[in-house]
Design a protein around this motif. Structure first.
Motif, PDB file in Angstrom:
ATOM      1  N   GLU A 191      98.718 104.063 -31.467  1.00 31.85           N
ATOM      2  CA  GLU A 191      97.901 105.245 -31.744  1.00 31.85           C
ATOM      3  C   GLU A 191      96.721 105.269 -30.777  1.00 31.85           C
ATOM      4  N   THR A 192      96.368 106.448 -30.331  1.00 28.20           N
ATOM      5  CA  THR A 192      95.235 106.607 -29.417  1.00 28.20           C
ATOM      6  C   THR A 192      94.248 107.612 -30.002  1.00 28.20           C
ATOM      7  N   LEU A 211      88.085 111.810 -26.859  1.00 28.82           N
ATOM      8  CA  LEU A 211      87.466 110.589 -27.399  1.00 28.82           C
ATOM      9  C   LEU A 211      88.064 109.319 -26.809  1.00 28.82           C
ATOM     10  N   GLU A 212      88.914 109.476 -25.783  1.00 29.37           N
ATOM     11  CA  GLU A 212      89.593 108.308 -25.221  1.00 29.37           C
ATOM     12  C   GLU A 212      88.632 107.295 -24.597  1.00 29.37           C
ATOM     13  N   LYS A 213      87.462 107.760 -24.199  1.00 26.41           N
ATOM     14  CA  LYS A 213      86.477 106.871 -23.564  1.00 26.41           C
ATOM     15  C   LYS A 213      85.410 106.390 -24.545  1.00 26.41           C
ATOM     16  N   GLU A 258      87.854 102.278 -34.583  1.00 26.30           N
ATOM     17  CA  GLU A 258      88.342 102.826 -35.847  1.00 26.30           C
ATOM     18  C   GLU A 258      89.849 102.656 -35.983  1.00 26.30           C
ATOM     19  N   ILE A 259      90.563 102.878 -34.890  1.00 22.87           N
ATOM     20  CA  ILE A 259      92.025 102.701 -34.908  1.00 22.87           C
ATOM     21  C   ILE A 259      92.370 101.226 -35.079  1.00 22.87           C
ATOM     22  N   GLY A 260      91.631 100.359 -34.365  1.00 25.35           N
ATOM     23  CA  GLY A 260      91.866  98.917 -34.489  1.00 25.35           C
ATOM     24  C   GLY A 260      91.660  98.436 -35.910  1.00 25.35           C
ATOM     25  N   LYS A 283      94.995  95.134 -29.076  1.00 29.31           N
ATOM     26  CA  LYS A 283      94.996  96.064 -27.950  1.00 29.31           C
ATOM     27  C   LYS A 283      93.844  97.063 -28.069  1.00 29.31           C
ATOM     28  N   CYS A 284      93.596  97.517 -29.290  1.00 29.69           N
ATOM     29  CA  CYS A 284      92.504  98.480 -29.498  1.00 29.69           C
ATOM     30  C   CYS A 284      91.142  97.841 -29.227  1.00 29.69           C
TER      31      CYS A 284
END
Length: 368
Positions: free
Chosen positions: A75-76, A81-83, A90-92, A106-107
């Motif tokens: 998930e990205t 908001l990629e940077k 939050e995803i991690g 990875k996150c």
């Protein structure tokens, strides 16, 4: 009947055909079973018409030494908001809660790339790796976080834990004694030193460590930790990897014993010998504390100003700046500095308590 005669009775070609059929069947059954095992389940068979198909049987893969890996795309963050490190964090965190630590890693690695001076992202990366038993990678991430808080005793204990898993006894002892130079009654450090001495059969330290692991506030805690550091320094040369780090810790112990002249000399010696190093940075932070404690405010503020440029996220420089500023009568600005210190090191409970006291003092002053 002999085996030769048995073969003759079937005929050579007949024997080969039976062997091939048996091997084919065995291979097919093995493939089916293996596929079911690796996927974590298998089926009992197909149900007959009109009958419910048998349910899946779930297996615990860990009992076979097989770990489930995350599958599917990572998930990205949403577009735009990629940077943002916070978006990746939050995803991690979501992946962590799901036990998908490889994806969480990875996150968090992305977070450290986007915001490399935030120690909390390095902590998250280290913990994600630890949960995968990647102890070397975990310790390296924890060590990196110490660049941004040179006196974080909990991180030092975490590094020592990883070192213990990797049987790095020299390194583990170094980080545990370094933590004690900051807080001599830190129980986790004493417990770690006891476990280390027990594992390597270092009997000469066992009685004292046995007491301190249960009662870390014993009056001899500083003296005993200092004796362990002194023993190391006596047996090693300045070229040794941990020599100057132990010198810094020795300076901290001297400061806590109110031997300020000796402490200042020791810390300055490290700064001169190892310019630009982590050891020199920690020595400078220690000097800001020393100058603040003994009222040499101008020297404290001068060194703090230098460190604000060199390493602005060190919690102790903001704490010391708050103390000096408060002593100079500027309560409002002192609260600002103390708030910054507590935000960088929320585990310092005494700082939070002092912050509350100062806020109450400011509130009363505003009413009067």
């Amino acid at each position: 009947m002999s085996s030769v005669n048995a073969g003759a009775g079937l005929g050579i070609s007949g024997l080969d055909r039976h062997v091939r059929l048996a091997l084919t069947a065995l291979t097919a059954l093995t493939s089916i079973a293996l596929a079911g095992t690796l996927s974590g389940c298998t089926y009992l068979g197909n149900g007959k018409d009109g009958q419910k198909e048998p349910e899946k049987l779930e297996f615990d893969l860990s009992s076979l030494g097989i770990k489930k890996g995350s599958t599917g795309p990572l998930e990205t963050p949403p577009p735009g908001l990629e940077k943002k490190a916070t978006a990746w964090s939050e995803i991690g965190s979501k992946y962590e809660k799901l036990g998908m630590f490889d994806y969480a890693e990875k996150c968090y690695l992305k977070c450290t790339e986007l915001s490399p001076s935030d120690k909390f992202y390095w902590h998250s990366l280290a913990n994600a790796r630890k949960n995968q038993n990647k102890f070397e990678g975990s310790r390296q991430a924890f060590i990196k976080s110490l660049d941004y808080d040179v006196n974080d005793i909990y991180t030092m204990a975490a590094i020592a834990f990883a070192d213990a898993q990797l049987v790095k006894d020299v390194e583990a002892r170094y980080y545990l004694l370094t933590a004690l130079s900051v807080r001599p009654d830190f129980q986790e450090a004493w417990r770690g030193l006891y476990a280390l001495a027990h594992r390597i059969a270092e009997d000469k330290y066992m009685p004292q460590l046995g007491r301190l692991r249960n009662s870390p506030g014993e009056g001899f805690n500083r003296c005993f930790a200092q004796s362990m550091i002194a023993a190391y320094l006596n047996d090693h040369r300045p070229e040794d990897e941990f020599y100057w780090g132990y010198q810094v810790s020795s300076g901290y112990f001297l400061m806590n014993d109110r031997k300020y002249a000796e402490a200042e000399s020791t810390l300055k010696k490290v700064i001169a010998a190892k310019p630009g190093s982590w050891e020199a940075l920690r020595a400078k932070v220690g000097l800001t504390t020393l100058y603040t404690r003994i009222g040499r405010d101008d020297e404290a503020l001068s060194l703090i100003a230098e460190l604000e440029k060199e390493s602005p996220k060190q919690p102790f420089i903001w704490f010391n700046k708050a103390l000096v500023t408060r002593r100079q009568g500027d309560l409002n600005t002192a609260i600002e500095y103390l708030g910054k210190a507590t935000s960088l090191a929320p585990d310092h409970g005494s700082w939070g308590k002092l912050f509350g006291e100062w806020m109450e003092e400011e509130r009363k002053a505003a009413k009067s």
